[in-house]
Design an enzyme around this catalytic site. Sequence first.
Site, mmCIF file in Angstrom:
data_model
loop_
_atom_site.group_PDB
_atom_site.id
_atom_site.type_symbol
_atom_site.label_atom_id
_atom_site.label_comp_id
_atom_site.label_asym_id
_atom_site.label_seq_id
_atom_site.Cartn_x
_atom_site.Cartn_y
_atom_site.Cartn_z
ATOM 1 N N HIS A 42 15.814 56.954 63.403
ATOM 2 C CA HIS A 42 16.517 55.824 62.794
ATOM 3 C C HIS A 42 16.371 55.770 61.273
ATOM 4 O O HIS A 42 16.905 54.865 60.632
ATOM 5 C CB HIS A 42 16.017 54.507 63.406
ATOM 6 C CG HIS A 42 16.446 54.315 64.824
ATOM 7 N ND1 HIS A 42 15.701 54.779 65.884
ATOM 8 C CD2 HIS A 42 17.539 53.720 65.358
ATOM 9 C CE1 HIS A 42 16.320 54.459 67.012
ATOM 10 N NE2 HIS A 42 17.435 53.826 66.718
ATOM 11 N N HIS A 49 21.747 60.113 68.468
ATOM 12 C CA HIS A 49 20.943 60.105 69.700
ATOM 13 C C HIS A 49 21.617 59.273 70.776
ATOM 14 O O HIS A 49 22.486 58.456 70.510
ATOM 15 C CB HIS A 49 19.529 59.579 69.407
ATOM 16 C CG HIS A 49 19.496 58.198 68.819
ATOM 17 N ND1 HIS A 49 19.637 57.965 67.466
ATOM 18 C CD2 HIS A 49 19.355 56.972 69.394
ATOM 19 C CE1 HIS A 49 19.574 56.667 67.235
ATOM 20 N NE2 HIS A 49 19.423 56.035 68.398
ATOM 21 N N CYS A 84 19.917 46.500 75.318
ATOM 22 C CA CYS A 84 20.275 47.805 74.777
ATOM 23 C C CYS A 84 19.001 48.601 74.549
ATOM 24 O O CYS A 84 17.913 48.045 74.472
ATOM 25 C CB CYS A 84 21.091 47.680 73.498
ATOM 26 S SG CYS A 84 20.342 46.653 72.230
ATOM 27 N N HIS A 86 17.329 53.014 74.644
ATOM 28 C CA HIS A 86 17.482 54.464 74.647
ATOM 29 C C HIS A 86 16.894 55.043 75.924
ATOM 30 O O HIS A 86 15.758 54.704 76.275
ATOM 31 C CB HIS A 86 16.739 55.081 73.452
ATOM 32 C CG HIS A 86 17.068 54.434 72.151
ATOM 33 N ND1 HIS A 86 16.318 53.402 71.611
ATOM 34 C CD2 HIS A 86 18.078 54.662 71.274
ATOM 35 C CE1 HIS A 86 16.846 53.034 70.455
ATOM 36 N NE2 HIS A 86 17.920 53.777 70.232
ATOM 37 N N GLU A 104 12.998 43.907 80.174
ATOM 38 C CA GLU A 104 13.198 42.900 79.131
ATOM 39 C C GLU A 104 13.492 41.517 79.685
ATOM 40 O O GLU A 104 13.015 40.513 79.152
ATOM 41 C CB GLU A 104 14.347 43.322 78.199
ATOM 42 C CG GLU A 104 14.027 44.530 77.354
ATOM 43 C CD GLU A 104 15.090 44.828 76.312
ATOM 44 O OE1 GLU A 104 15.992 43.982 76.116
ATOM 45 O OE2 GLU A 104 15.014 45.899 75.686
ATOM 46 N N TYR A 120 28.919 55.557 67.074
ATOM 47 C CA TYR A 120 28.999 54.792 65.828
ATOM 48 C C TYR A 120 27.848 55.132 64.900
ATOM 49 O O TYR A 120 26.845 55.740 65.297
ATOM 50 C CB TYR A 120 29.026 53.287 66.106
ATOM 51 C CG TYR A 120 27.907 52.783 66.983
ATOM 52 C CD1 TYR A 120 26.622 52.581 66.493
ATOM 53 C CD2 TYR A 120 28.139 52.503 68.320
ATOM 54 C CE1 TYR A 120 25.606 52.125 67.301
ATOM 55 C CE2 TYR A 120 27.131 52.040 69.142
ATOM 56 C CZ TYR A 120 25.859 51.853 68.625
ATOM 57 O OH TYR A 120 24.845 51.414 69.437
ATOM 58 N N GLU A 131 21.589 53.179 62.766
ATOM 59 C CA GLU A 131 21.924 53.443 64.160
ATOM 60 C C GLU A 131 23.025 54.494 64.213
ATOM 61 O O GLU A 131 24.186 54.197 63.972
ATOM 62 C CB GLU A 131 22.403 52.154 64.858
ATOM 63 C CG GLU A 131 21.320 51.133 65.109
ATOM 64 C CD GLU A 131 20.345 51.540 66.201
ATOM 65 O OE1 GLU A 131 20.402 52.693 66.692
ATOM 66 O OE2 GLU A 131 19.510 50.703 66.568
ATOM 67 N N GLU A 133 24.431 56.474 66.939
ATOM 68 C CA GLU A 133 24.271 56.487 68.394
ATOM 69 C C GLU A 133 25.512 56.948 69.135
ATOM 70 O O GLU A 133 26.647 56.666 68.745
ATOM 71 C CB GLU A 133 23.864 55.093 68.892
ATOM 72 C CG GLU A 133 22.480 54.712 68.398
ATOM 73 C CD GLU A 133 21.919 53.456 69.023
ATOM 74 O OE1 GLU A 133 20.694 53.364 69.153
ATOM 75 O OE2 GLU A 133 22.707 52.561 69.374
ATOM 76 N N TRP A 176 25.488 46.531 65.569
ATOM 77 C CA TRP A 176 26.291 47.277 66.525
ATOM 78 C C TRP A 176 27.025 46.385 67.528
ATOM 79 O O TRP A 176 27.857 46.869 68.293
ATOM 80 C CB TRP A 176 25.395 48.257 67.293
ATOM 81 C CG TRP A 176 24.295 47.578 68.074
ATOM 82 C CD1 TRP A 176 24.373 47.089 69.356
ATOM 83 C CD2 TRP A 176 22.972 47.305 67.625
ATOM 84 N NE1 TRP A 176 23.177 46.523 69.722
ATOM 85 C CE2 TRP A 176 22.287 46.648 68.681
ATOM 86 C CE3 TRP A 176 22.280 47.563 66.437
ATOM 87 C CZ2 TRP A 176 20.959 46.229 68.575
ATOM 88 C CZ3 TRP A 176 20.956 47.152 66.344
ATOM 89 C CH2 TRP A 176 20.312 46.498 67.404
#
Length: 198
Positions: A42, A49, A84, A86, A104, A120, A131, A133, A176
């Site tokens: 990042h 990624h 959100c 990874h 979460e 993006y 970001e 991604e 995002w």
Amino acid sequence: MPITPATATHNSSSNGTAEAILLELVDENGTTIGTAEKLSAHQPPGLLHRAFSVFLFDEQGRLLLQQRALGKYHSPGVWSNTCCGHPYPGEAPFAAAARRTYEELGISPSLLAEAGTVRYNHPDPKSGLVEQEYNHLFVGMAQSSLAPDPEEVGDTEFVTPAELAERHAKDPFSAWFMTVLDAARPAVRELTGPSAGW
């Protein structure tokens, strides 16, 4: 938290110290080309990624928003989509999306379905992080009571499209958010129906 092969191998090392979290690097087609440590991926200009974004709705077609906890290193305190994150290297995006939603928010999404991908590049002016991604999108239903992890989630709220527009005009959102929401809209409309207004 349930222990899965993914969580069991990424929580800590044998001496009790936290292991570096690795992200899956991809090319412009989403093909895996390697790995990188999360924070370094990042740093500007950012390494492309794999990521995922989840949008969950209630029976009235309202979107579940999450306010990111103030202790998060990236975009703390801002509102964003339901969940959100990874995938771990080698972890399927669908499995990662379901896992992180449970970790979460304490719920297992129902009717979770793929909603396409979006690529993006969004710098975060506050943190200086980027970001870059290749994001896998998922939509589904939140049909059980939430039990948010306070280290991850500051607040939650179900909103209609009109309420979202009002909140988005006055509160900070993740860089995002609108990109992933707009990319997911066809699947959102299919899930929630025309009366929900998405």
